[in-house]
Design an enzyme around this catalytic site. Structure first.
Site, PDB file in Angstrom:
ATOM      1  N   HIS A  29       0.884  -1.186   0.000  1.00 53.35           N
ATOM      2  CA  HIS A  29       0.000   0.000   0.000  1.00 53.35           C
ATOM      3  C   HIS A  29       0.911   1.222   0.000  1.00 53.35           C
ATOM      4  O   HIS A  29       1.602   1.458   0.991  1.00 53.35           O
ATOM      5  CB  HIS A  29      -0.871   0.027   1.258  1.00 53.35           C
ATOM      6  CG  HIS A  29      -1.716  -1.189   1.465  1.00 53.35           C
ATOM      7  ND1 HIS A  29      -3.052  -1.254   1.101  1.00 53.35           N
ATOM      8  CD2 HIS A  29      -1.429  -2.406   1.997  1.00 53.35           C
ATOM      9  CE1 HIS A  29      -3.545  -2.443   1.414  1.00 53.35           C
ATOM     10  NE2 HIS A  29      -2.578  -3.166   1.963  1.00 53.35           N
ATOM     11  N   PHE A  30       0.929   1.992  -1.088  1.00 56.05           N
ATOM     12  CA  PHE A  30       1.854   3.127  -1.184  1.00 56.05           C
ATOM     13  C   PHE A  30       1.182   4.491  -0.984  1.00 56.05           C
ATOM     14  O   PHE A  30       1.831   5.523  -1.072  1.00 56.05           O
ATOM     15  CB  PHE A  30       2.622   3.103  -2.509  1.00 56.05           C
ATOM     16  CG  PHE A  30       3.787   2.127  -2.512  1.00 56.05           C
ATOM     17  CD1 PHE A  30       4.205   1.491  -1.356  1.00 56.05           C
ATOM     18  CD2 PHE A  30       4.463   1.843  -3.693  1.00 56.05           C
ATOM     19  CE1 PHE A  30       5.272   0.597  -1.362  1.00 56.05           C
ATOM     20  CE2 PHE A  30       5.532   0.956  -3.719  1.00 56.05           C
ATOM     21  CZ  PHE A  30       5.937   0.333  -2.548  1.00 56.05           C
ATOM     22  N   ASN A  72      -6.573   0.944  -2.093  1.00 52.57           N
ATOM     23  CA  ASN A  72      -7.237   1.736  -1.041  1.00 52.57           C
ATOM     24  C   ASN A  72      -6.519   3.053  -0.773  1.00 52.57           C
ATOM     25  O   ASN A  72      -6.186   3.383   0.364  1.00 52.57           O
ATOM     26  CB  ASN A  72      -7.406   0.921   0.246  1.00 52.57           C
ATOM     27  CG  ASN A  72      -6.091   0.383   0.785  1.00 52.57           C
ATOM     28  OD1 ASN A  72      -5.140   0.186   0.045  1.00 52.57           O
ATOM     29  ND2 ASN A  72      -6.038   0.142   2.088  1.00 52.57           N
ATOM     30  N   HIS A 118      -9.283  -9.742   0.446  1.00 51.94           N
ATOM     31  CA  HIS A 118      -9.106  -9.567   1.895  1.00 51.94           C
ATOM     32  C   HIS A 118     -10.325 -10.238   2.528  1.00 51.94           C
ATOM     33  O   HIS A 118     -11.438  -9.711   2.468  1.00 51.94           O
ATOM     34  CB  HIS A 118      -9.057  -8.076   2.234  1.00 51.94           C
ATOM     35  CG  HIS A 118      -8.882  -7.790   3.689  1.00 51.94           C
ATOM     36  ND1 HIS A 118      -7.835  -7.060   4.180  1.00 51.94           N
ATOM     37  CD2 HIS A 118      -9.617  -8.153   4.784  1.00 51.94           C
ATOM     38  CE1 HIS A 118      -7.929  -6.981   5.505  1.00 51.94           C
ATOM     39  NE2 HIS A 118      -9.011  -7.642   5.890  1.00 51.94           N
ATOM     40  N   HIS A 160      -2.991 -12.525   2.820  1.00 50.45           N
ATOM     41  CA  HIS A 160      -2.625 -12.598   4.241  1.00 50.45           C
ATOM     42  C   HIS A 160      -3.499 -13.552   5.056  1.00 50.45           C
ATOM     43  O   HIS A 160      -4.253 -13.129   5.930  1.00 50.45           O
ATOM     44  CB  HIS A 160      -2.570 -11.214   4.896  1.00 50.45           C
ATOM     45  CG  HIS A 160      -3.645 -10.232   4.485  1.00 50.45           C
ATOM     46  ND1 HIS A 160      -4.978 -10.570   4.337  1.00 50.45           N
ATOM     47  CD2 HIS A 160      -3.566  -8.906   4.203  1.00 50.45           C
ATOM     48  CE1 HIS A 160      -5.656  -9.488   3.995  1.00 50.45           C
ATOM     49  NE2 HIS A 160      -4.828  -8.478   3.896  1.00 50.45           N
ATOM     50  N   ASP A 177       2.365  -6.938   2.547  1.00 45.93           N
ATOM     51  CA  ASP A 177       1.262  -6.092   3.009  1.00 45.93           C
ATOM     52  C   ASP A 177       1.805  -4.792   3.608  1.00 45.93           C
ATOM     53  O   ASP A 177       1.286  -4.307   4.617  1.00 45.93           O
ATOM     54  CB  ASP A 177       0.357  -6.840   3.997  1.00 45.93           C
ATOM     55  CG  ASP A 177      -0.957  -6.110   4.234  1.00 45.93           C
ATOM     56  OD1 ASP A 177      -1.257  -5.159   3.478  1.00 45.93           O
ATOM     57  OD2 ASP A 177      -1.679  -6.468   5.174  1.00 45.93           O
TER      58      ASP A 177
HETATM   59  O1  DOR Z   1      -3.651  -3.815   8.347  1.00 46.86           O
HETATM   60  C1  DOR Z   1      -3.983  -3.486   7.216  1.00 46.86           C
HETATM   61  N1  DOR Z   1      -3.638  -2.295   6.698  1.00 46.86           N
HETATM   62  N2  DOR Z   1      -4.748  -4.321   6.502  1.00 46.86           N
HETATM   63  C2  DOR Z   1      -5.321  -3.941   5.357  1.00 46.86           C
HETATM   64  O2  DOR Z   1      -6.066  -4.700   4.804  1.00 46.86           O
HETATM   65  C3  DOR Z   1      -5.103  -2.578   4.835  1.00 46.86           C
HETATM   66  C4  DOR Z   1      -3.845  -2.007   5.325  1.00 46.86           C
HETATM   67  C5  DOR Z   1      -3.739  -0.531   5.069  1.00 46.86           C
HETATM   68  O3  DOR Z   1      -3.932  -0.128   3.924  1.00 46.86           O
HETATM   69  O4  DOR Z   1      -3.439   0.204   5.986  1.00 46.86           O
END
Ligand code: DOR
Length: 458
Positions: free
Chosen positions: A79-80, A111, A196, A250, A321
Site C-alpha cells: 500500500h503506497f 485503497n 481480503h 494474508h 502487506d
Molecule cells: O492492516 C492493514 N492495513 N490491513 C489492510 O487490509 C489494509 C492495510 C492498510 O492499507 O493500511
C-alpha cells in the site's frame, strides 16, 4: 545482441566471443529452475543473454563470488498511499524502500484516496509512477458495487495487477460485504481476484468488544478466527459457484488452511513475513499499536500452522502487506489507531533470516517471492533466471549479519516492527531489467520503473 546468438554449453550457455555484454555477474551462486550452482550471468539490453562460464568481455563486470543470485523478488501486496495519503508514503519513497530491500517489482493496492476503481484512476497511478518508481509496478483495481460490471474490462488494462476485493472493512472505504455483490464481482472477469477475507457482519457485531477503548491486545479477539474463517468459507463457495479463481491475501488462521487445501484448484494462498515472525500476545506487549494490522497477528499456534503450510506447499506466495502509517497515527488510542505496518524493505532480510535459521530453504524462498507471484498473477517473463528473461535479479549475501533499524527505513513512515532484530542474510544488489538500482544499500541511477506486463492484459 539478439538472444538467439547464444551458444548452449551444458548447464548454461556462453556468448560467442564477438558478442558484447552490458553487464556480467561473475561467479555468483545462481538459483535457477534447473538447480542451484555457481555460474556467470551475462546481460544484454536488459535481458539474461547467457548463463554459464562466460569470460570477462562486458562493459561492466561484477564479482559475485560468495553471493547468491536470485530471480527478482516480487512483492505482490503493498500500500503506497498515493494519491491522497502521501504524508504516509508515496510512489517514490515506497519504491525506494522496495529497491533497498532487494525487491524488483511491487503490486500496489487500491485503497488510496480516491480508491483506484476506474480506468482513469488506474491510468493516473501509472502516470504518477513514470520517472518516480525505482522498481517495476502494477496496480490493483478495487471492486465496488459501482464498478462491478466494468471489472472484466478494467482487469485487462495495462498496469493492472488484477481486481482486489475487500470483504471486510480495513483502511479506506473499499468494501463489498454481501454475497450477492461478491458473486457479481466474481462473475465479471477472468483473472484471479485478490481478496481480503474478513467477514464484515461479524466485525460489526463484535466491535462492541473494543468500542470506546481497549487494550490493543484485544485486536485478534475482535477480529477473531471465525471472522477470517467465515469470510474464506463464503468466498470459496462463491468462487466455486462462479468458477472464478481467487487469491486469498494474508491468511492468518490455522483453521482456514484445511479449507484452502480442499480448494487448491480455485484458490491460491498468501502469507506475510510478520504473521510468520511475530505472535500474540507478546507482539502487542512489545510493539503496542505498531503490531496492529488486519487480519491480526495471532497466537503462536497459528504461526506454527502457517509455517507447516509453507513447508507442505499450500502457501503460494509471501507478500509484505506494506501498510505505512505515521508514528503519531499509530500512537492514537486503540481502536482509533490505524491497522497496518510497513514491510517492503524488510521482507527479504526477515525471510533470509528464517532461511538462516532453517525454517525455509533458499529455493522455497525463491518460489514464494518470485516464481509464485509470477505463476499466480500470470506475469509475462518473470520468476526465474532463464535465457531471454528480463534481468530482474535480487543478489543476496546469506552470511551478512545486520540489525534492522528504524533509521535505515526509506519509507516515509520511518519505522519498522522489526527494529532491533539482527538478521543473517541481506540483499546487496537489486537489478531491474538489467539496471542496477541498488548496490550495498545505495540507490543508483534514476527511477525508471515500468509497468509489469501480464499474460492476460491488453
Ligand atoms: O492492516 C492493514 N492495513 N490491513 C489492510 O487490509 C489494509 C492495510 C492498510 O492499507 O493500511
Amino acid at each position: 545482441m539478439p538472444v538467439n546468438s547464444v551458444k548452449h554449453t551444458g548447464f548454461g550457455v556462453s556468448l560467442s566471443e564477438s558478442a558484447s555484454m552490458n553487464l556480467l555477474l561473475k561467479n555468483g551462486t545462481c538459483v535457477t529452475p534447473s538447480g542451484t550452482a555457481v555460474a556467470d550471468i551475462g546481460i544484454v539490453d536488459g535481458r539474461i543473454a547467457a548463463i554459464g562460464t562466460i569470460g570477462t568481455a562486458a562493459a561492466e563486470v561484477i564479482d559475485c563470488r560468495g553471493l547468491h543470485v536470485l530471480p527478482g523478488v516480487i512483492d505482490s501486496q503493498v500500500h503506497f498511499r498515493e494519491p491522497g495519503l502521501e504524508h504516509k508514503e508515496d510512489i517514490a519513497t515506497g519504491t525506494a524502500a522496495a529497491a533497498l530491500g532487494g525487491v524488483t517489482a511491487v503490486f500496489e493496492m487500491p485503497n488510496t484516496r480516491p480508491a483506484t476503481t476506474t480506468a482513469a484512476l488506474l491510468a493516473d497511478k501509472c502516470r504518477r509512477a513514470k520517472g518516480r518508481a525505482w522498481v517495476d509496478m502494477a496496480f490493483f483495481v478495487g471492486a465496488s458495487a459501482e464498478n462491478v460490471v466494468e471489472l472484466a474490462t478494467l482487469e485487462r488494462l495495462p498496469g493492472c495487477a488484477g481486481i482486489k476485493l475487500f470483504m471486510g472493512s480495513s483502511t479506506g472505504d473499499l468494501l463489498v460485504p454481501d454475497d450477492a455483490t461478491i458473486a457479481q464481482v466474481l462473475a465479471n472477469g477472468n483473472r484471479r481476484v485478490a481478496v481480503h477475507a474478513e467477514d464484515e457482519r461479524r466485525l460489526k457485531e463484535r466491535y462492541t468488544i473494543v468500542e470506546g477503548g481497549a487494550d490493543v491486545g484485544m485486536h485478534p479477539e475482535w477480529r477473531d478466527v471465525e471472522t477470517a474463517l467465515a469470510a474464506t468459507r463464503r468466498l470459496l463457495a462463491l468462487a466455486q459457484a462462479t468458477r472464478r479463481r481467487v487469491h486469498v491475501l494474508h491468511v492468518t488462521t490455522a483453521e482456514e488452511l484445511p479449507l484452502l487445501a480442499e480448494h487448491r484448484t480455485l484458490a491460491t494462498v498468501e502469507v506475510t513475513p510478520q504473521h510468520l515472525t511475530l505472535a500474540a500476545p507478546e507482539c502487542y506487549r512489545e510493539l503496542d499499536g505498531f503490531a496492529q494490522m488486519n487480519p491480526p497477528i495471532r497466537e503462536g499456534r497459528h504461526r506454527a500452522a502457517l509455517w507447516a503450510a509453507v513447508a507442505n506447499g499450500l502457501v503460494d506466495c509471501i507478500g509484505s502487506d506494506h501498510a505505512p502509517h505515521t508514528r503519531d497515527e499509530k500512537n492514537q488510542p486503540y481502536p482509533g489507531s490505524p491497522s497496518g505496518m510497513p514491510g517492503v524493505q524488510t521482507l527479504v532480510p526477515v525471510l533470509l533470516n528464517h532461511v538462516a535459521e532453517g525454517r525455509l530453504s533458499l529455493e522455497r524462498f525463491v518460489d514464494l517471492t518470485s516464481t509464485g507471484p509470477a505463476r499466480i498473477f500470470g506475469i509475462a517473463g518473470a520468476g526465474r533466471i532463464a535465457l531471454g528473461y528480463p534481468a530482474n535479479l535480487t543478489v543476496v549475501d546469506l552470511k551478512h549479519r545486520r540489525m534492522i533499524t528504524h533509521l535505515a527505513m526509506a519509507s516515509r513512515c520511518g519505522w519498522t516492527p522489526f527494529d532491533g532484530l539482527t538478521v543473517t542474510g541481506w540483499p546487496v544488489m537489486t537489478l531491474v531489467r538489467g539496471r542496477i538500482v541498488m548496490r550495498e544499500g545505495a540507490l543508483l541511477g534514476d527511477p525508471a520503473g515500468e509497468a509489469v506486463r501480464f499474460l492476460e492484459c491488453l
